[in-house]
Design a protein around this motif. Structure first.
Motif, PDB file in Angstrom:
ATOM      1  N   ILE A  14       0.840  -1.207   0.000  1.00 36.46           N
ATOM      2  CA  ILE A  14       0.000   0.000   0.000  1.00 36.46           C
ATOM      3  C   ILE A  14       0.873   1.254   0.000  1.00 36.46           C
ATOM      4  CG2 ILE A  14      -1.664   1.320   1.356  1.00 36.46           C
ATOM      5  CD1 ILE A  14      -2.865  -1.431   2.199  1.00 36.46           C
ATOM      6  N   VAL A  15       1.898   1.273   0.840  1.00 32.14           N
ATOM      7  CA  VAL A  15       2.792   2.435   0.882  1.00 32.14           C
ATOM      8  C   VAL A  15       3.546   2.572  -0.439  1.00 32.14           C
ATOM      9  CG1 VAL A  15       4.851   3.384   2.000  1.00 32.14           C
ATOM     10  CG2 VAL A  15       3.003   2.445   3.391  1.00 32.14           C
ATOM     11  N   ALA A  16       4.021   1.462  -0.983  1.00 32.20           N
ATOM     12  CA  ALA A  16       4.780   1.500  -2.236  1.00 32.20           C
ATOM     13  C   ALA A  16       3.929   1.996  -3.400  1.00 32.20           C
ATOM     14  CB  ALA A  16       5.347   0.123  -2.544  1.00 32.20           C
ATOM     15  N   ALA A  17       2.634   1.774  -3.338  1.00 26.37           N
ATOM     16  CA  ALA A  17       1.753   2.212  -4.419  1.00 26.37           C
ATOM     17  C   ALA A  17       1.643   3.732  -4.486  1.00 26.37           C
ATOM     18  CB  ALA A  17       0.360   1.603  -4.254  1.00 26.37           C
ATOM     19  N   THR A  18       2.121   4.420  -3.463  1.00 28.81           N
ATOM     20  CA  THR A  18       2.017   5.884  -3.442  1.00 28.81           C
ATOM     21  C   THR A  18       3.225   6.586  -4.051  1.00 28.81           C
ATOM     22  OG1 THR A  18       2.985   6.090  -1.240  1.00 28.81           O
ATOM     23  CG2 THR A  18       0.583   5.803  -1.363  1.00 28.81           C
ATOM     24  N   VAL A  19       4.274   5.839  -4.379  1.00 30.86           N
ATOM     25  CA  VAL A  19       5.485   6.456  -4.929  1.00 30.86           C
ATOM     26  C   VAL A  19       5.836   5.826  -6.274  1.00 30.86           C
ATOM     27  CG1 VAL A  19       6.439   7.084  -2.680  1.00 30.86           C
ATOM     28  CG2 VAL A  19       6.987   4.877  -3.666  1.00 30.86           C
ATOM     29  N   PRO A  20       6.456   6.589  -7.168  1.00 29.68           N
ATOM     30  CA  PRO A  20       6.891   5.997  -8.436  1.00 29.68           C
ATOM     31  C   PRO A  20       7.889   4.860  -8.195  1.00 29.68           C
ATOM     32  CG  PRO A  20       7.017   8.384  -8.537  1.00 29.68           C
ATOM     33  CD  PRO A  20       6.730   8.022  -7.112  1.00 29.68           C
ATOM     34  N   PHE A  21       7.792   3.831  -8.961  1.00 31.44           N
ATOM     35  CA  PHE A  21       8.641   2.638  -8.906  1.00 31.44           C
ATOM     36  C   PHE A  21       8.386   1.771  -7.676  1.00 31.44           C
ATOM     37  CE2 PHE A  21      11.074   5.844 -11.296  1.00 31.44           C
ATOM     38  CZ  PHE A  21      11.149   5.201 -12.523  1.00 31.44           C
ATOM     39  N   GLY A  22       7.581   2.218  -6.735  1.00 37.98           N
ATOM     40  CA  GLY A  22       7.290   1.432  -5.536  1.00 37.98           C
ATOM     41  C   GLY A  22       6.640   0.092  -5.823  1.00 37.98           C
ATOM     42  N   PRO A  23       5.592   0.052  -6.664  1.00 38.05           N
ATOM     43  CA  PRO A  23       4.963  -1.235  -6.939  1.00 38.05           C
ATOM     44  C   PRO A  23       5.916  -2.257  -7.576  1.00 38.05           C
ATOM     45  CG  PRO A  23       3.514   0.527  -7.596  1.00 38.05           C
ATOM     46  CD  PRO A  23       4.834   1.153  -7.241  1.00 38.05           C
ATOM     47  N   PHE A  24       6.896  -1.778  -8.335  1.00 40.08           N
ATOM     48  CA  PHE A  24       7.844  -2.701  -8.962  1.00 40.08           C
ATOM     49  C   PHE A  24       8.736  -3.361  -7.911  1.00 40.08           C
ATOM     50  CE2 PHE A  24       7.266   0.703 -12.262  1.00 40.08           C
ATOM     51  CZ  PHE A  24       6.391  -0.030 -13.052  1.00 40.08           C
ATOM     52  N   ILE A  25       9.070  -2.620  -6.876  1.00 36.13           N
ATOM     53  CA  ILE A  25       9.895  -3.169  -5.797  1.00 36.13           C
ATOM     54  C   ILE A  25       9.126  -4.253  -5.048  1.00 36.13           C
ATOM     55  CG2 ILE A  25      11.048  -2.599  -3.606  1.00 36.13           C
ATOM     56  CD1 ILE A  25      11.577   0.197  -4.883  1.00 36.13           C
ATOM     57  N   VAL A  26       7.859  -3.997  -4.741  1.00 35.11           N
ATOM     58  CA  VAL A  26       7.040  -4.992  -4.043  1.00 35.11           C
ATOM     59  C   VAL A  26       6.773  -6.192  -4.951  1.00 35.11           C
ATOM     60  CG1 VAL A  26       4.795  -5.402  -2.966  1.00 35.11           C
ATOM     61  CG2 VAL A  26       6.025  -3.295  -2.505  1.00 35.11           C
ATOM     62  N   ASP A  27       6.667  -5.949  -6.256  1.00 36.76           N
ATOM     63  CA  ASP A  27       6.427  -7.050  -7.194  1.00 36.76           C
ATOM     64  C   ASP A  27       7.580  -8.053  -7.213  1.00 36.76           C
ATOM     65  OD1 ASP A  27       3.893  -6.469  -7.934  1.00 36.76           O
ATOM     66  OD2 ASP A  27       4.370  -5.766  -9.960  1.00 36.76           O
ATOM     67  N   VAL A  28       8.785  -7.625  -6.851  1.00 37.09           N
ATOM     68  CA  VAL A  28       9.905  -8.567  -6.761  1.00 37.09           C
ATOM     69  C   VAL A  28       9.598  -9.618  -5.698  1.00 37.09           C
ATOM     70  CG1 VAL A  28      12.344  -8.788  -6.123  1.00 37.09           C
ATOM     71  CG2 VAL A  28      11.607  -6.917  -7.608  1.00 37.09           C
ATOM     72  N   LYS A  29       9.097  -9.196  -4.546  1.00 38.35           N
ATOM     73  CA  LYS A  29       8.734 -10.143  -3.478  1.00 38.35           C
ATOM     74  C   LYS A  29       7.564 -11.019  -3.914  1.00 38.35           C
ATOM     75  CE  LYS A  29       8.391 -12.066   0.544  1.00 38.35           C
ATOM     76  NZ  LYS A  29       9.203 -13.239   0.821  1.00 38.35           N
ATOM     77  N   LEU A  30       6.574 -10.426  -4.583  1.00 36.65           N
ATOM     78  CA  LEU A  30       5.431 -11.217  -5.049  1.00 36.65           C
ATOM     79  C   LEU A  30       5.877 -12.251  -6.077  1.00 36.65           C
ATOM     80  CD1 LEU A  30       2.747  -8.394  -5.412  1.00 36.65           C
ATOM     81  CD2 LEU A  30       3.050  -9.997  -3.513  1.00 36.65           C
ATOM     82  N   ALA A  31       6.813 -11.884  -6.946  1.00 36.48           N
ATOM     83  CA  ALA A  31       7.319 -12.826  -7.951  1.00 36.48           C
ATOM     84  C   ALA A  31       8.055 -13.983  -7.279  1.00 36.48           C
ATOM     85  CB  ALA A  31       8.239 -12.111  -8.933  1.00 36.48           C
ATOM     86  N   ARG A  32       8.807 -13.685  -6.235  1.00 39.30           N
ATOM     87  CA  ARG A  32       9.489 -14.759  -5.490  1.00 39.30           C
ATOM     88  C   ARG A  32       8.487 -15.696  -4.846  1.00 39.30           C
ATOM     89  NH1 ARG A  32      13.714 -10.844  -2.678  1.00 39.30           N
ATOM     90  NH2 ARG A  32      15.173 -10.635  -4.402  1.00 39.30           N
ATOM     91  N   MET A  33       7.428 -15.117  -4.278  1.00 37.33           N
ATOM     92  CA  MET A  33       6.389 -15.957  -3.666  1.00 37.33           C
ATOM     93  C   MET A  33       5.737 -16.855  -4.717  1.00 37.33           C
ATOM     94  SD  MET A  33       4.523 -13.353  -0.995  1.00 37.33           S
ATOM     95  CE  MET A  33       3.324 -14.572  -0.474  1.00 37.33           C
ATOM     96  N   LEU A  34       5.461 -16.303  -5.880  1.00 39.30           N
ATOM     97  CA  LEU A  34       4.879 -17.095  -6.959  1.00 39.30           C
ATOM     98  C   LEU A  34       5.803 -18.215  -7.381  1.00 39.30           C
ATOM     99  CD1 LEU A  34       3.120 -14.607  -9.408  1.00 39.30           C
ATOM    100  CD2 LEU A  34       2.144 -16.686  -8.443  1.00 39.30           C
ATOM    101  N   ARG A  35       7.078 -17.902  -7.559  1.00 36.92           N
ATOM    102  CA  ARG A  35       8.052 -18.911  -7.973  1.00 36.92           C
ATOM    103  C   ARG A  35       8.159 -20.032  -6.936  1.00 36.92           C
ATOM    104  NH1 ARG A  35      12.903 -16.480  -7.550  1.00 36.92           N
ATOM    105  NH2 ARG A  35      12.115 -14.843  -8.887  1.00 36.92           N
ATOM    106  N   GLU A  36       8.204 -19.667  -5.657  1.00 38.05           N
ATOM    107  CA  GLU A  36       8.298 -20.665  -4.592  1.00 38.05           C
ATOM    108  C   GLU A  36       7.038 -21.519  -4.542  1.00 38.05           C
ATOM    109  OE1 GLU A  36       9.141 -18.550  -1.020  1.00 38.05           O
ATOM    110  OE2 GLU A  36      11.141 -17.966  -1.697  1.00 38.05           O
ATOM    111  N   ALA A  37       5.876 -20.917  -4.773  1.00 38.72           N
ATOM    112  CA  ALA A  37       4.623 -21.674  -4.739  1.00 38.72           C
ATOM    113  C   ALA A  37       4.551 -22.653  -5.909  1.00 38.72           C
ATOM    114  CB  ALA A  37       3.429 -20.722  -4.781  1.00 38.72           C
ATOM    115  N   ARG A  38       5.107 -22.267  -7.039  1.00 39.44           N
ATOM    116  CA  ARG A  38       5.065 -23.144  -8.228  1.00 39.44           C
ATOM    117  C   ARG A  38       6.049 -24.293  -8.137  1.00 39.44           C
ATOM    118  NH1 ARG A  38       4.539 -18.264 -12.541  1.00 39.44           N
ATOM    119  NH2 ARG A  38       2.295 -17.950 -12.266  1.00 39.44           N
ATOM    120  N   THR A  39       7.209 -24.042  -7.505  1.00 42.26           N
ATOM    121  CA  THR A  39       8.214 -25.093  -7.427  1.00 42.26           C
ATOM    122  C   THR A  39       7.996 -26.028  -6.242  1.00 42.26           C
ATOM    123  OG1 THR A  39       9.712 -23.656  -6.185  1.00 42.26           O
ATOM    124  CG2 THR A  39       9.970 -23.716  -8.586  1.00 42.26           C
ATOM    125  N   GLY A  40       7.114 -25.645  -5.379  1.00 43.62           N
ATOM    126  CA  GLY A  40       6.760 -26.568  -4.318  1.00 43.62           C
ATOM    127  C   GLY A  40       7.195 -26.124  -3.004  1.00 43.62           C
TER     128      GLY A  40
END
Length: 135
Positions: free
Chosen positions: A109-135
């Motif tokens: 939520i905080v990152a969504a208020t600044v430029p480039f913030g959502p991209f930084i949080v998306d790195v963590k979300l991408a890691r979570m997705l990768r970990e969920a897919r690999t088991g």
């Protein structure tokens, strides 16, 4: 028991004791299953909202102030506003749906208020997705 002496604990594996503990006797802790489709939507939502912020700040606003085209902000501004609110709602819903840790919801939520913030949080979300897919 002597309270002045430090407590010493010896850990031994099941194999070293020669006894077999049935698997059903061990406590089982269910692993939380991650809602991958929702996490994917959250990831994509972050990308879209992040791009809309950049378009607003680096395209529409310069057009308004340097090219005297206020219509650019009139178009991009409300679109960005809707996308921002949608991303905040996705993070709040994701707290229970994915489930997401509270710190990640607040960071999103905080990152969504600044430029480039959502991209930084998306790195963590991408890691979570990768970990969920690999088991």
């Amino acid at each position: 028991m002597d309270l002045d002496r430090p407590l010493q604990v010896t850990l031994r594996s099941r194999e070293s004791t020669g006894t077999r503990i049935p698997d059903d006797a061990l406590p089982s802790f269910p692993m939380q299953k991650i809602n991958q489709p929702f996490l994917q939507w959250l990831f994509v939502g972050g990308l879209i909202e992040g791009v809309s912020t950049l378009v607003l700040f680096f395209v529409a606003m310069p057009l308004k102030y340097y090219a005297d085209l206020p219509i650019a902000v009139s178009i991009v501004g409300p679109i960005h506003g809707v996308l921002f609110v949608a991303l905040v709602v996705l993070f709040i819903l994701g707290r229970k749906s994915v489930p997401l840790p509270t710190w990640l919801v607040l960071a999103g939520i905080v990152a969504a208020t600044v430029p480039f913030g959502p991209f930084i949080v998306d790195v963590k979300l991408a890691r979570m997705l990768r970990e969920a897919r690999t088991g």
